[in-house]
Design a protein around this motif. Sequence first.
Motif, PDB file in Angstrom:
ATOM      1  N   ASP A   1      52.556  51.372  -8.166  1.00  0.00           N
ATOM      2  CA  ASP A   1      51.990  52.055  -9.329  1.00  0.00           C
ATOM      3  C   ASP A   1      51.866  53.550  -9.064  1.00  0.00           C
ATOM      4  OD1 ASP A   1      51.689  49.385  -9.928  1.00  0.00           O
ATOM      5  OD2 ASP A   1      49.672  49.604 -10.757  1.00  0.00           O
ATOM      6  N   ARG A   2      51.671  53.911  -7.805  1.00  0.00           N
ATOM      7  CA  ARG A   2      51.530  55.329  -7.455  1.00  0.00           C
ATOM      8  C   ARG A   2      52.831  56.098  -7.636  1.00  0.00           C
ATOM      9  NH1 ARG A   2      50.022  54.406  -1.225  1.00  0.00           N
ATOM     10  NH2 ARG A   2      49.098  52.559  -2.181  1.00  0.00           N
ATOM     11  N   LEU A   3      53.924  55.373  -7.867  1.00  0.00           N
ATOM     12  CA  LEU A   3      55.207  56.009  -8.159  1.00  0.00           C
ATOM     13  C   LEU A   3      55.611  55.809  -9.617  1.00  0.00           C
ATOM     14  CD1 LEU A   3      57.142  55.067  -4.915  1.00  0.00           C
ATOM     15  CD2 LEU A   3      56.420  57.345  -5.595  1.00  0.00           C
ATOM     16  N   GLY A   4      54.648  55.378 -10.438  1.00  0.00           N
ATOM     17  CA  GLY A   4      54.902  55.257 -11.868  1.00  0.00           C
ATOM     18  C   GLY A   4      55.459  53.926 -12.320  1.00  0.00           C
ATOM     19  N   PHE A   5      55.533  52.943 -11.439  1.00  0.00           N
ATOM     20  CA  PHE A   5      56.083  51.644 -11.821  1.00  0.00           C
ATOM     21  C   PHE A   5      55.026  50.797 -12.535  1.00  0.00           C
ATOM     22  CE2 PHE A   5      59.109  52.934  -8.613  1.00  0.00           C
ATOM     23  CZ  PHE A   5      60.318  52.456  -9.106  1.00  0.00           C
ATOM     24  N   GLY A   6      55.473  50.027 -13.507  1.00  0.00           N
ATOM     25  CA  GLY A   6      54.613  49.096 -14.213  1.00  0.00           C
ATOM     26  C   GLY A   6      55.134  47.679 -14.052  1.00  0.00           C
TER      27      GLY A   6
ATOM     28  N   PHE B   1      53.736  53.156 -20.432  1.00  0.00           N
ATOM     29  CA  PHE B   1      54.679  53.398 -21.520  1.00  0.00           C
ATOM     30  C   PHE B   1      55.996  52.650 -21.280  1.00  0.00           C
ATOM     31  CE2 PHE B   1      57.988  55.708 -23.821  1.00  0.00           C
ATOM     32  CZ  PHE B   1      57.437  55.710 -25.100  1.00  0.00           C
ATOM     33  N   SER B   2      56.419  52.561 -20.021  1.00  0.00           N
ATOM     34  CA  SER B   2      57.639  51.810 -19.706  1.00  0.00           C
ATOM     35  C   SER B   2      57.466  50.339 -20.065  1.00  0.00           C
ATOM     36  CB  SER B   2      57.980  51.952 -18.218  1.00  0.00           C
ATOM     37  OG  SER B   2      58.266  53.296 -17.879  1.00  0.00           O
ATOM     38  N   ARG B   3      56.301  49.785 -19.807  1.00  0.00           N
ATOM     39  CA  ARG B   3      56.035  48.385 -20.152  1.00  0.00           C
ATOM     40  C   ARG B   3      56.039  48.190 -21.665  1.00  0.00           C
ATOM     41  NH1 ARG B   3      50.743  46.326 -17.540  1.00  0.00           N
ATOM     42  NH2 ARG B   3      51.793  44.278 -17.548  1.00  0.00           N
ATOM     43  N   LEU B   4      55.476  49.147 -22.388  1.00  0.00           N
ATOM     44  CA  LEU B   4      55.477  49.095 -23.849  1.00  0.00           C
ATOM     45  C   LEU B   4      56.904  49.152 -24.383  1.00  0.00           C
ATOM     46  CD1 LEU B   4      53.954  49.337 -26.627  1.00  0.00           C
ATOM     47  CD2 LEU B   4      54.113  51.827 -26.306  1.00  0.00           C
ATOM     48  N   TRP B   5      57.674  50.119 -23.907  1.00  0.00           N
ATOM     49  CA  TRP B   5      59.053  50.320 -24.364  1.00  0.00           C
ATOM     50  C   TRP B   5      59.932  49.123 -24.029  1.00  0.00           C
ATOM     51  CZ3 TRP B   5      63.143  50.905 -20.743  1.00  0.00           C
ATOM     52  CH2 TRP B   5      64.395  51.224 -21.311  1.00  0.00           C
ATOM     53  N   PHE B   6      59.700  48.496 -22.867  1.00  0.00           N
ATOM     54  CA  PHE B   6      60.521  47.380 -22.399  1.00  0.00           C
ATOM     55  C   PHE B   6      60.152  46.069 -23.076  1.00  0.00           C
ATOM     56  CE2 PHE B   6      62.236  45.014 -18.474  1.00  0.00           C
ATOM     57  CZ  PHE B   6      63.549  45.232 -18.854  1.00  0.00           C
TER      58      PHE B   6
END
Length: 369
Positions: A69-74, A325-330
């Motif tokens: 998560d500290r690198l922006g992963f969801g 946002f990546s989780r929302l978009w995906f």
Amino acid sequence: VECFVATTPGSIRYLERELALSVIAAVTTSLVARKQGLATGLTAYAMAQDYAGGAQVSALGMFEQGFYDRLGFGTGAPVIVHNIVPSQLKVPRLERAPQRVSPDHWSQVHHSRVGRRQRHGSISLKEPASTRGELHLYSRSFGLGFFDGPDGELTHHVVLRPERQGLERGTVEVKWMAFQTYEQFLELLSVLKSLDDQVLRMSIPEPPGVCIQDFLRTPLAHGQLTEKSSFEVGMRAFAFSQIRICDLIGAIEKTELQGSQQIEFNLRLRDPVDSFYGSANFPDPGEDAWSGLSGEYEISLGPNSSARRGFGKNLSILTASVGAFSRLWFGVAPATTLAVSDELNGPPELLRKLENVLRLPTPQMDWEI
């Protein structure tokens, strides 16, 4: 070398479009170099290098939720795994014998995987060596399939691995299945059922777009009969992968949503990867290198989607981490749920509109990473 990070290129399916993918394939740090920020710094650097090479999305298999998560992963969508009794499969009797698929067939196996039926969220790795490595990694694994292509190509196959020492012990894990049509999928299920004289329990990850329970005779009764035994059947679901957008503008431009709804909003994005740039553990990427996605954007989502830097006038503001946002978009979770469980906030009316326009199938990668 005290820390090592490897990435491999691939593609990821977003509805009917293909996006360039970078998979974080390996991150390892020696015992004497732990807790110094080397792994996160070097992973951030590798992401920057792959972005420069055209990657729009990055994905990885996590050892535990939270670290990346500290690198922006969801966190991605859960994978459903069924533990079944093969004799319970409701499929036609196998009409022909499958052929053996060995590690020597690694090139054909890879092309069969890449050419499989894909749905929203499916990924494929470009390098055939990745499949070759997997076939050798899973010791005692074996493959069965059919070489039905015009020139004898492998069209559909399954790779299995005994969970104990030998089939006579009765438990087998399906590592993956690859098929182009649902008729081929049924034939592979018939192959699995043909093993029921020796295999007492089989573990099958559910392919995208398929409900394995539909092909079982009495799944609930067998679950009760085998409860707490060494051969317990049933199903479990767990999320093993994480994802993040690396090229926001490029990814949004390839987002062609179904229906006629179009929504516009401002997005204030926070990307934690920014903190690694310029740090002692981050190699110098050079001028004009990628440094994350933090900033303000104007987003339009619908049949014709777009993103640009800067806020538009008189638009509602969505505030989010790049992982949320990546989780929302995906399509991992809807906006109103992410507003409770993740770093995503906005006016209730905007969240409802996002739910209406982002009606996506559950994303399944269908490739272990």
